[in-house]
Scaffold this motif. Sequence first.
Motif, short mmCIF file in Angstrom:
data_model
loop_
_atom_site.label_atom_id
_atom_site.label_comp_id
_atom_site.label_asym_id
_atom_site.label_seq_id
_atom_site.Cartn_x
_atom_site.Cartn_y
_atom_site.Cartn_z
N VAL A 171 0.75 -1.32 -0.44
CA VAL A 171 0.34 0.08 0.04
C VAL A 171 0.80 1.60 0.22
O VAL A 171 0.95 2.13 -1.07
N LEU A 172 2.21 1.05 0.72
CA LEU A 172 2.98 2.23 0.97
C LEU A 172 3.29 2.34 -0.35
O LEU A 172 4.01 3.86 -0.98
N ARG A 173 3.99 1.77 -1.35
CA ARG A 173 4.73 2.11 -2.55
C ARG A 173 3.38 2.65 -3.00
O ARG A 173 3.47 3.54 -3.94
N GLU A 174 2.20 1.76 -3.20
CA GLU A 174 1.48 1.91 -4.58
C GLU A 174 0.98 4.00 -3.80
O GLU A 174 0.52 4.19 -4.82
N ASN A 175 1.04 3.84 -2.71
CA ASN A 175 0.70 5.69 -2.69
C ASN A 175 1.95 6.25 -3.38
O ASN A 175 1.17 7.41 -4.11
N ILE A 176 2.98 6.06 -3.08
CA ILE A 176 4.07 6.93 -3.61
C ILE A 176 3.94 6.69 -5.28
O ILE A 176 4.08 8.04 -5.61
N ARG A 177 3.63 6.17 -5.78
CA ARG A 177 3.09 5.75 -6.90
C ARG A 177 1.94 6.34 -7.71
O ARG A 177 2.03 7.25 -8.11
N PHE A 178 0.81 6.19 -7.19
CA PHE A 178 -0.86 6.47 -7.26
C PHE A 178 -0.50 8.26 -7.27
O PHE A 178 -0.56 8.58 -8.49
N ARG A 179 0.20 8.76 -6.16
CA ARG A 179 0.20 10.39 -6.29
C ARG A 179 1.86 11.13 -6.00
O ARG A 179 1.63 10.91 -4.37
N SER A 180 2.17 10.68 -7.00
CA SER A 180 3.50 11.48 -6.79
C SER A 180 3.67 12.74 -5.91
O SER A 180 2.60 13.91 -6.69
N CYS A 181 4.73 12.77 -5.15
CA CYS A 181 4.28 14.15 -4.45
C CYS A 181 5.26 15.17 -5.06
O CYS A 181 4.76 16.05 -4.20
N THR A 182 5.30 14.94 -6.03
CA THR A 182 6.27 16.33 -6.82
C THR A 182 6.03 16.07 -7.86
O THR A 182 5.52 14.53 -8.82
N ASN A 183 5.47 17.41 -8.97
CA ASN A 183 5.38 16.97 -10.20
C ASN A 183 6.71 16.68 -11.47
O ASN A 183 6.35 16.15 -12.20
N PHE A 184 7.39 16.86 -10.38
CA PHE A 184 8.79 16.59 -11.75
C PHE A 184 10.14 16.46 -10.77
O PHE A 184 11.54 15.77 -11.67
N GLY A 185 10.12 16.05 -9.46
CA GLY A 185 11.45 16.71 -8.66
C GLY A 185 11.95 17.39 -9.18
O GLY A 185 11.33 18.81 -9.07
N LEU A 186 13.84 17.88 -8.60
CA LEU A 186 14.57 18.97 -9.36
C LEU A 186 14.72 18.12 -10.90
O LEU A 186 15.45 17.57 -10.86
N PRO A 187 15.17 19.50 -11.39
CA PRO A 187 15.59 19.81 -12.79
C PRO A 187 16.86 19.18 -13.39
O PRO A 187 18.15 19.11 -12.05
N HIS A 188 17.49 18.27 -14.11
CA HIS A 188 19.54 18.11 -14.09
C HIS A 188 19.18 19.56 -15.00
O HIS A 188 18.73 19.57 -16.00
N TYR A 189 20.77 18.98 -15.82
CA TYR A 189 21.10 20.36 -16.64
C TYR A 189 22.18 19.30 -17.31
O TYR A 189 23.24 18.95 -16.81
N LEU A 190 22.24 19.38 -18.48
CA LEU A 190 22.40 18.65 -19.49
C LEU A 190 24.10 19.49 -19.90
O LEU A 190 24.24 20.01 -20.93
N GLU A 191 25.61 19.08 -20.04
CA GLU A 191 26.55 19.04 -20.00
C GLU A 191 27.16 19.56 -21.38
O GLU A 191 27.66 19.82 -21.57
#
Length: 531
Positions: free
Chosen positions: A368-388
């Motif tokens: 249930v706790l895993r599915e909760n993280i999957r079903f409703r992500s607590c962030t839209n994108f996380g934090l961005p990365h930058y391509l060097e």
Amino acid sequence: MDNYLIEIISRKDYISLSIAAAAVGLAAKYSYNIYSNSRQNYINKDGFKNIPSPPGSYPYIGHMLTLNICPGEQVKRWHEELGPIISLKMGAQPWVCISDQNIAHEIFVRNGVKSVNRPNHDFGYQVYSRVYRGLIFGSTDKAWKNARAAAQIILSPKYVDKFQSALVSTVDTVFKLMREEAEINGSVNPAKYFYMTTYSSILTAVFGKTVQSLDDPNLKDITFFVDHSNKYVTPIGALGSYLPHFEWIYRFTQHKAQMNAIVEVRDKLFTKLLHEAVSGDIDCLAKKLFMLKEEYNLDEMDLIILTGDLIGAGGETSGTSLTWLLAILSNYPEMQKKISDEIDSVIEKEGRIPTFSDRADMPFTTAVLRENIRFRSCTNFGLPHYLEDDVEVFGYLIPKGTTLMTSMHAIHMNPDIYDEPEKFKPERFLNFTKTWSAAANGGIKERDMFAFGWGRRVCPGIYFAEMEIFNMCVRIFSQCTVEPPYGLNGELKSVDMETIYSGGIIAAPLEYKIRFVTRANSLANTLKKSN
């Protein structure tokens, strides 16, 4: 912090600033079209697959006004229409968003050296990180590697497990307060208590500080700092990073002064907490971190930013996940019954309420706790990365200088990864027995959900997060069921688990209330009476 400073920060000048800049930006149409066309041609270079871009891109500002109230949901729809990799124009920043785990793994893990850094960001780089320090926005130089190595040591199971009883005590204190308010008012908004739980848990482990009420001054300062920081890490909050031609507007809006004032709250608070922890008698992670200072060449400001990163990033995401958990489970009483049965089974066997060490005996609860993280992500994108540097991946060319985003909601709702992703189905994870940390740091075939990032930037506090969420879930359902409140006509008013509110980088449920109903024949309640 004085009331005047709080007032000027709370005026939300960044919203009017974005509207003004967007309007003025229309005048830059021709110069921007030259730039965007050259960039688009590079992304869609001959011999490589086209990276599609959705409609609704305006001159100069690009897609900044078409992401809508919930960017994660809008980007998910674009992925459904255009495929697993799409390009967006966010003012001067070209973005590439990914909703496929194999593409993401290829970019962030196999090409991790090229994709590990963060894009330029007025607030993140210059202000929050005091110029490239800390874990979240720090540039990946030797200092960042040292800070991350120190964080991984203090957040390892070896050290976090030492604080199991203290973390359980924190959960019990907060749950008691939450139930008391629910009994007085008939129902309660659990969100504020869940954030109290997660911030308090980290304060206890890191600094040895306990929090007894919502009015605790340390808790109020942390909440203020995190809430306002999250607003400034968005495109609207740091407009100069996206629309550099209009950075001059900052001089007329106190924008930079407000940014600095927010971070000064952190610096003052964490300097005090760090000194008290190091000189005090209570065992805590800050003491261990201070002992590592010389070994990893960290100064006091490094420690302040690092501990601020741990509390800010870990507290809000875990609190949001718990808020989603009750919103969802209030609609599924049969799942609550299965969780309670597993808890009672451990109590019968061990004579105590389960702790995190019992998670192997509770497969449905952990699913249930895993599915909760999957079903409703607590962030839209996380934090961005930058391509060097340029990256070629699965026939696509992604050019140097691109901002890279994992479309968190889209990847967790990808039917190529999850069967019937729009349904809340914990049983999909019944055979996943590894801790969240072990799965997130394993190979791509071992990844079960993707909320904690990728490669060298994967969250170092995953084990801590799983422990505190598990503890709260067990303490609630060992004693109670969670039910919707009654409406004006006496009918049950179901909790909305479909609408996603986007506040800064966080994607949370709409504010709601629930009732706690004491379980009949609860073995945990029997234990409490006997003790």
